[in-house]
Write an enzyme that holds these catalytic residues in place. Structure first.
Site, short mmCIF file in Angstrom:
data_model
loop_
_atom_site.label_atom_id
_atom_site.label_comp_id
_atom_site.label_asym_id
_atom_site.label_seq_id
_atom_site.Cartn_x
_atom_site.Cartn_y
_atom_site.Cartn_z
N VAL A 204 0.84 -1.22 0.01
CA VAL A 204 0.01 -0.11 0.05
C VAL A 204 0.75 1.20 -0.09
CG1 VAL A 204 -1.85 1.40 1.47
CG2 VAL A 204 -1.95 -0.99 1.28
N LYS A 205 0.47 2.21 -0.76
CA LYS A 205 1.03 3.55 -0.66
C LYS A 205 0.23 4.60 -0.06
CE LYS A 205 2.53 7.21 -4.16
NZ LYS A 205 2.83 7.22 -5.65
N THR A 206 0.75 5.24 0.79
CA THR A 206 0.10 6.35 1.49
C THR A 206 0.84 7.33 1.64
OG1 THR A 206 -1.71 6.70 3.12
CG2 THR A 206 0.19 5.42 3.81
N ASP A 252 8.15 6.13 -2.27
CA ASP A 252 7.67 6.46 -3.53
C ASP A 252 7.53 8.05 -3.89
OD1 ASP A 252 7.11 6.10 -6.33
OD2 ASP A 252 4.90 5.67 -5.92
#
Length: 295
Positions: A204-206, A252
């Protein structure tokens, strides 16, 4: 079904209890098949367990943006300093040499452009798994609008991508998209990251937030932080350092690298934080050294 009314607020995140290893270095992913784990081993460095992803997918909603006018000139030279390239198939195919050995995380959703007032109206599949296979992608990225008008549609798109990914052994990155009306609070990110993981996202990207260690603990798969808007280099490195210290498995970054005064120096400094445990101050010295060496 679960009833949100009267639900007790979570409070015990067992921060002192490590996640079970499951015979694989990536949290919660030890029960996948060989192909998926092989791709995860390209996305995340098996020695550090972390990843530096370079995002340059901004053009699919923003068009040309500062630093991405010529991806072949600005992004391609940075490949050597990063683990993963995060972009659209059009940009990667046209501007990135096929001789690079970075893992590819393919942007696989299409969303509303900046011309639309409410960009959280929903999205759809912009590249299917066959396209990902042709692009030799190690993962696909699916943007999801938790709390936005397009929540149901984007989660449906995520679920169908997870189904296809499991057929082909391709991990899915669930990306939490924060619209204008969504508060970037601990509570929001606790909810959004957990939903994406529960629906099958492999990682997951957050965004980084207060009490980020709780967000990491409550999410059963690895979390990578988004770089977000351009910050002064020292601040961006501090954010990366805090995120990794709180349990994130990578960053990222896009604008905080390619819009930097010295993109190569920033990419190398971020890698020092992510893979070698450098503090923000130590990494900033690396950035300054590269900046000054380029005169």
């Amino acid at each position: 079904m679960a009833d949100a009314i009267g639900n007790k607020a979570a409070h015990d995140y067992h921060l002192d209890v490590p996640a079970p290893e499951q015979g694989f270095f990536a949290k919660g992913l030890g029960h996948g098949d060989w192909g998926a784990k092989n791709r995860l081993s390209r996305l995340f460095n098996p020695k550090s367990g972390n990843t530096v992803m370079l995002a340059f997918d901004h053009g699919y909603i923003m068009g040309s943006t500062a630093g991405l006018e010529r991806i072949d000139v600005t992004i391609a030279p940075l490949c050597q300093y990063t683990d993963v390239l995060m972009g659209t198939r059009g940009a990667i195919r046209a501007c990135i040499p096929p001789t690079v050995h970075n893992a590819i995380c393919l942007r696989a959703t299409h969303d509303a452009s900046v011309l639309i007032d409410d960009m959280s109206t929903g999205n759809g599949l912009g590249a299917d798994m066959e396209a990902a296979i042709r692009m030799n992608a190690a993962a696909v990225a699916m943007q999801c609008f938790i709390g936005g008008a397009g929540e149901a549609q984007s989660l449906e798109t995520l679920c169908r991508a997870v189904d296809a990914g499991e057929r082909y052994g391709i991990p899915v990155l669930g990306v939490t998209a924060v619209g204008k009306e969504m508060a970037r609070t601990t509570e929001y990110f606790l909810l959004a990251t957990r939903i994406l993981a529960e629906l099958g996202a492999s990682f997951v990207k957050t965004y980084y937030c207060d009490h980020f260690e709780k967000v990491v603990s409550a999410c059963p798969v690895p979390i990578v932080i988004a770089g977000g808007k351009k910050l002064p280099e020292a601040e961006a490195l501090e954010m990366a350092y805090r995120a990794i210290s709180d349990g994130a498995r990578g960053v990222d970054m896009g604008r905080n690298i390619f819009q930097s005064e010295c993109p190569a120096g920033m990419a190398q400094a971020i890698a020092k934080v992510v893979h070698e445990g450098y503090t923000a101050a130590q990494a900033y010295e690396v950035y300054q050294e590269v900046l000054h060496s380029q005169g």
